[in-house]
Design an enzyme around this catalytic site. Sequence first.
Site, PDB file in Angstrom:
ATOM      1  N   ASP A 257      15.617  20.078  86.690  1.00  0.00           N
ATOM      2  CA  ASP A 257      15.797  19.800  85.278  1.00  0.00           C
ATOM      3  C   ASP A 257      16.831  18.664  85.201  1.00  0.00           C
ATOM      4  OD1 ASP A 257      15.783  22.002  82.361  1.00  0.00           O
ATOM      5  OD2 ASP A 257      15.785  19.814  82.531  1.00  0.00           O
TER       6      ASP A 257
HETATM    7  C1  GLC Z   1      15.794  19.078  79.203  1.00  0.00           C
HETATM    8  C2  GLC Z   1      15.096  20.427  79.233  1.00  0.00           C
HETATM    9  C3  GLC Z   1      13.750  20.401  79.903  1.00  0.00           C
HETATM   10  C4  GLC Z   1      13.110  19.043  79.689  1.00  0.00           C
HETATM   11  C5  GLC Z   1      13.954  18.021  80.429  1.00  0.00           C
HETATM   12  C6  GLC Z   1      13.425  16.592  80.227  1.00  0.00           C
HETATM   13  O1  GLC Z   1      17.172  19.239  79.426  1.00  0.00           O
HETATM   14  O2  GLC Z   1      15.821  21.498  79.813  1.00  0.00           O
HETATM   15  O3  GLC Z   1      12.985  21.459  79.335  1.00  0.00           O
HETATM   16  O4  GLC Z   1      11.790  19.041  80.203  1.00  0.00           O
HETATM   17  O5  GLC Z   1      15.315  18.054  80.041  1.00  0.00           O
HETATM   18  O6  GLC Z   1      13.578  16.217  78.904  1.00  0.00           O
END
Ligand code: GLC
Length: 739
Positions: free
Chosen positions: A279
């Site tokens: 993430d």
């Molecule tokens: C965010 C979220 C995740 C998302 C990623 C990209 O922090 O936790 O669900 O896909 O970053 O935006």
Amino acid sequence: MKLRFLYIILCGTLSTGFSQNYEAKVDSLINLMTLQEKIGQTVMYSGHWDQTGPFVGADNGKYIREGNMGAMLNAMSVKGTRDLQKIAVEESRLGIPLLFGYDVIHGHRTIFPINLGLSASWDLKMVEESSRIAAEEASAEGIHWTFAPMIDVSREPRWGRISEGAGEDVFLNNEIGKAYVRGFQGDDLSQPNTVLACAKHYVAYGAAQAGRDYHTTNMGEGELRNVYLPPFKAAVDAGVETFMSAFNELNGVPTSGNKFTLRDILRDEWKFDGFVVSDYTSINEMIQHGFAKDSIDAARIGMNAGVDMDMVGHVYRLHLKTLVEEGKVSEAYINDACKRILLAKFKLGLFDDPYRYIDELREANTAYKPEFLAKAREIAAASSVLLQNNNKVLPLSKKTKSIAFIGPLVKDEADILGNWAAKGERGGKAVSVFEGVSEYLKANQILYAKGCDILNDDRSGFEEAISISQKADQIVLVMGENHHMSGEAASRTDLKIPGIQPELIKKIREANPNKNITLVLMNGRPLNLSDEVNLVDAILEVWFPGTMGGAATADLLFGTVNPSGKLTVTFPRNVGQVPIYYNMKNTGRPIPENNPKQDYKSNYIDVPNTPLFVFGHGLSYTKFRYSDLKLSSENLTFSSTIEASVKITNTGNIDGFEIVQLYIHDKVGSVTRPVKELKGFQKIFLKKGESKTVTFTISAEDLKFYNSDMIYGVEIGEFEIAIAPSSDFKFKHTFNLND
Ligand code: GLC
């Protein structure tokens, strides 16, 4: 001859000369790559539409030319992706195409209800259709990969991200997650209208302590394997191509550095062969977790644990080469990660044609197709839940002399899209409730007052709101949360309707003691409606219903559509009951049904144990009678099946859909078992007066669970079974599983 052309010929030959044997192509390409170029494929940076996280978009062109970037997020549009892809293909040594990812969670341009709402449709076909349309629109703007589905089971209404998933039940998350994967990936990834799906957030992110986002999760391995892992296994079985590791620590080990979940389970047990992306900076965050000394250590832990790609954290690009040279990270791990990422690009056809998702004509003619908007309207209506309808005040009549529409969300065209609304245009494109009801009523039938805002304490609008409520024949309140109050980093400790909206509801009731009042709710989590249920007659939960939400809400209010949605999360009486969910354990001191006041039982002294609205609850404008539950046998063996059937009759005078639910209770186990578990559901349509028999087939496979030795199996014994309209029922039938 420039190496790049040699490699293109090689790939070109392979792509035409061989069948779909991608592995051979990948191996050939890997052999041409330097260590740093292989590491480059494990690096993802953000485009200029950077909407999440603390990192500002890096110097993308430089990294791409160096071969130091394999993927980008938040970069889209034909022009934007063409410019970036051109650099990768024409200006880097090997010309390896980029992968473009984006958070297309519940629609791209045409926005569907938030996922918690979509789950309340219990309609797997609709879930698949919504993600198929999202893939059509996203891929038309150059996107290859979506960071969805979010399949985090959650029983935490305080947690803002409960809005993004399919609620509290394991079975429903399994089935809905598979439907999303089918919709996004289609049945041929080489088609340019398909996108890679991404099972997230792996794993147990939804068990955040106290519902506070990014918070600690702690649980026994049995809870992990019986509750939080199954939807991710289901996604693997559905062929999901990627996973996303999560922010949270699990039992002391951050999930973005967790070898047990990422290698032992995901790779060794489940044989997942796609790639895992972290993430957003979740690898770096192992420093803050106190699990990595510094960013070099974080990179070492992440790659060794099994995270293949670093989302905007810089740590893989900066440190992996040194770590390999120092023998702290095996080059074999880098090769595996790089191969998985290249394999995904081959499957998408990007080596055959890196520009295949770049098509001006498709981009100009895909978004907001009439059939997409029509589908969004249908799905928004099917996702709404009629929680209460005292005195059958709904549906409203189009002939009503005057209806007062009051509340901060009556004319809203922005919050209505909910959180994570991708490129959905807030304001202007979305149909507000006001616009929706204006399709049914003449202007002189509508009275309107905003009354108050969602969050501030400005009561200056109260007088006008109360005044028009007294003039009208019917009152419809449209209230709830704003879209920032759920989703990421949006946890709440108070589950009430926010701000002074509850006060206005009370004042409107006081000013109209005998008038019908309907409350339409837009919100991203279960709310505490313990006061409102006694102040209004009807409550229609529309969640954040998306681009066509106002039209769908009007269709429900005026009865063009008969509500059919059912809750996939429990609505508590108050936040003190949380966590509360339908399939809890019985405890050693359950409250006796025949003597609920008995002392020294597992109960509270201030509120009942029961919630305000149970999992599976949802009313219709008609009535369904369940009768004659029959079992084909009361004895099940490991090799046989039992048919359980029930007759359902539409006893009302309106046609409607009914979501029929199968629940089973394993009465005795080597570990305690939930008091009931959803094991099947069917959505049926019954014309008024019509009856149908609904049948479920049960086998021993449906009864399996992980026992205290972490063995996945089933144990002989007595099981209770019920087929019901919600989780609120008493079991009356049993069967035995015999050896
Ligand atoms: C965010 C979220 C995740 C998302 C990623 C990209 O922090 O936790 O669900 O896909 O970053 O935006």
